[in-house]
Write an enzyme that holds these catalytic residues in place. Structure first.
Site, mmCIF file in Angstrom:
data_model
loop_
_atom_site.group_PDB
_atom_site.id
_atom_site.type_symbol
_atom_site.label_atom_id
_atom_site.label_comp_id
_atom_site.label_asym_id
_atom_site.label_seq_id
_atom_site.Cartn_x
_atom_site.Cartn_y
_atom_site.Cartn_z
ATOM 1 C CG HIS A 1 76.339 41.186 67.225
ATOM 2 N ND1 HIS A 1 76.079 41.958 67.918
ATOM 3 C CD2 HIS A 1 77.326 41.239 66.779
ATOM 4 C CE1 HIS A 1 76.960 42.248 66.469
ATOM 5 N NE2 HIS A 1 77.642 42.106 66.031
ATOM 6 C CE1 TYR B 1 68.592 49.172 70.328
ATOM 7 C CE2 TYR B 1 69.575 47.386 71.040
ATOM 8 C CZ TYR B 1 68.848 47.328 70.353
ATOM 9 O OH TYR B 1 68.857 46.625 69.133
ATOM 10 N N PRO C 1 62.003 51.117 64.603
ATOM 11 C CG PRO C 1 63.987 52.658 63.692
ATOM 12 C CD PRO C 1 62.603 52.793 64.232
ATOM 13 C CE LYS D 1 62.897 41.167 67.742
ATOM 14 N NZ LYS D 1 63.336 40.086 67.194
ATOM 15 C CE1 TYR E 1 67.461 43.694 70.002
ATOM 16 C CE2 TYR E 1 68.888 41.951 69.135
ATOM 17 C CZ TYR E 1 68.981 43.203 69.475
ATOM 18 O OH TYR E 1 69.517 44.143 68.597
#
Length: 411
Positions: free
Chosen positions: A86, A214, A306, A310, A398
């Site tokens: 990704h 998200y 979550p 991580k 991220y």
């Protein structure tokens, strides 16, 4: 018998190794693998069966650093074939989706590859190299943590055993015995319980797009993810006391579609729900992450919500630091790197806690939020998705902050 030694009954067996590892999750298995590559002996003990740990489905977004260490140490072959690369994520709010191009902003990416798949690969490597994993152990306890040779007691198939070692790695999770064995008052605990949970499902439906979404919605947070080219993983914000029995498949899909569909009409593919559960959310850290000859790693030392993906990555980072320190000690007798384990890890742990809290705070609806809080939250999302500086900060965290271990093994 020497002072401070542990008596061994006629019914007990004794083993000896350099590093005793409690827990065969990603942290314990990766630590054993890294130590093996440095010629350091270890024994892993695990309360569950091999089948259980290999089938226990957990999140699987791997940071660039985690991907790199798996590849460098010979574990990444199946991940490279089956993992989903990704280069970005999408953030949805006010019925629009906004893409954060992580690779363009940082030169790095993430890979979606289930935690249980990483565990399978590490177990195969461990057993294939002749390493020892003792499954289904009972009555685990640890002793003499301040002595030169701490001891792990456990029972295997009804036989009491003692594992004598130089160091113990507590990789046995939040509810494990290792952290609980540290004397009261020796640790400082930082804990935060969030006023919501995640209702998560696995759906027998191919992903309808390649990257995670998200979503911030007036009814609560939602996340679109995936586990494989055939299985979708999705989450809904819900009450921590929610009874999963009250959520029929139809109700779950209806709520997911409400929160995820935007003005462009995109929606996740639907299919039979294979698994559903409610997961509470918390932030948790103990300091220090070491006591005597015991080192805590992964969930035994810290928990993150979550939202930032991580948990496993932080566990892998911990054991990379620990393996680095142990290798320096066994190679030259220098224990300075090992003594700095907690300080080194905690710098990164708190940065990850900050990011995970921040992601959680901008995406979820808090029960006590007023109209000002909601408008401020929208402004934060608008800034992150419209400012290159804001997007870069998100992307940098991220894909994973650098670990910067000098002379770390290359495999």
């Amino acid at each position: 018998m020497e002072p401070g030694s542990v008596p061994i009954s006629s019914e007990e067996k004794m083993m000896r190794t350099q590093v005793g590892i409690v827990g065969a999750g990603p942290a314990g298995l990766m630590l054993a693998h890294l130590l093996h590559l440095q010629g350091i002996e270890s024994v892993i003990i695990e309360a569950r069966s091999r089948q259980y740990i290999e089938e226990r489905v957990r999140a699987g977004v791997l940071e660039q650093g985690t991907v790199d260490i798996l590849n460098r140490t010979g574990i990444g072959e199946r991940m490279r074939k089956e993992g989903l690369l990704h280069h970005g994520i999408e953030i949805g709010f006010q019925e629009k989706r906004h893409r954060i191009d992580m690779t363009d902003l940082t030169g790095k990416a993430v890979v979606v590859y289930g935690q249980h798949e990483v565990v399978k690969d590490l177990v195969n490597a461990r057993l294939g190299s002749g390493g020892k994993i003792v499954f289904n152990v009972e009555q685990v306890s640890i002793h003499r943590l301040n002595d030169e040779h701490p001891v792990i007691h456990f029972s295997e198939n009804g036989t009491l055993e003692q594992l004598h070692c130089d160091y113990i790695a507590g990789c046995d999770g939040f509810h494990g015995i290792c952290r609980q064995s540290i004397p009261e008052g020796a640790l400082t605990v930082y804990d935060r319980i969030y006023p919501f949970a995640w209702l998560g499902i696995l759906a027998d439906a191919p992903p309808s797009q390649e990257e995670l979404v998200y979503a911030n919605h007036e009814r609560g947070f939602a996340l679109y993810s995936m586990r494989s080219p055939k299985v979708t993983r999705l989450y809904l914000q819900c009450d921590p006391a929610e009874d999963i029995a009250n959520w029929s498949d139809d109700r779950i899909w209806s709520e997911l579609l409400t929160r995820l569909i935007g003005v462009d009409g995109w929606q996740p593919n639907q299919g039979p729900i294979l698994q559903k559960s409610v997961t509470p959310m918390r932030s948790f850290v103990v300091e220090p992450m070491q006591y005597g000859r015991l080192f805590l790693a992964g969930d035994s030392a810290h928990i993150v919500p979550p939202t930032g993906a991580k948990g496993m990555n932080l566990a892998i980072a911990d054991v990379r630091v620990l393996a680095h320190g142990l290798a320096a000690y066994y190679k030259s007798g220098n224990s300075e790197t090992l003594a700095a384990y907690s300080e080194t890890c905690l710098r990164r742990v708190w940065k990850v806690q900050r990011f995970s809290w921040w992601m959680t705070s901008i995406l979820h609806r808090f029960p006590d939020a007023n109209s000002f809080d909601q408008r401020r939250q929208t402004a934060e999302l608008d800034y992150v998705t419209s400012s290159e500086a804001g997007a870069r900060s998100l992307a940098e965290n991220y894909v994973g902050l650098p670990l910067n271990l000098a002379n770390e093994l290359a495999g």
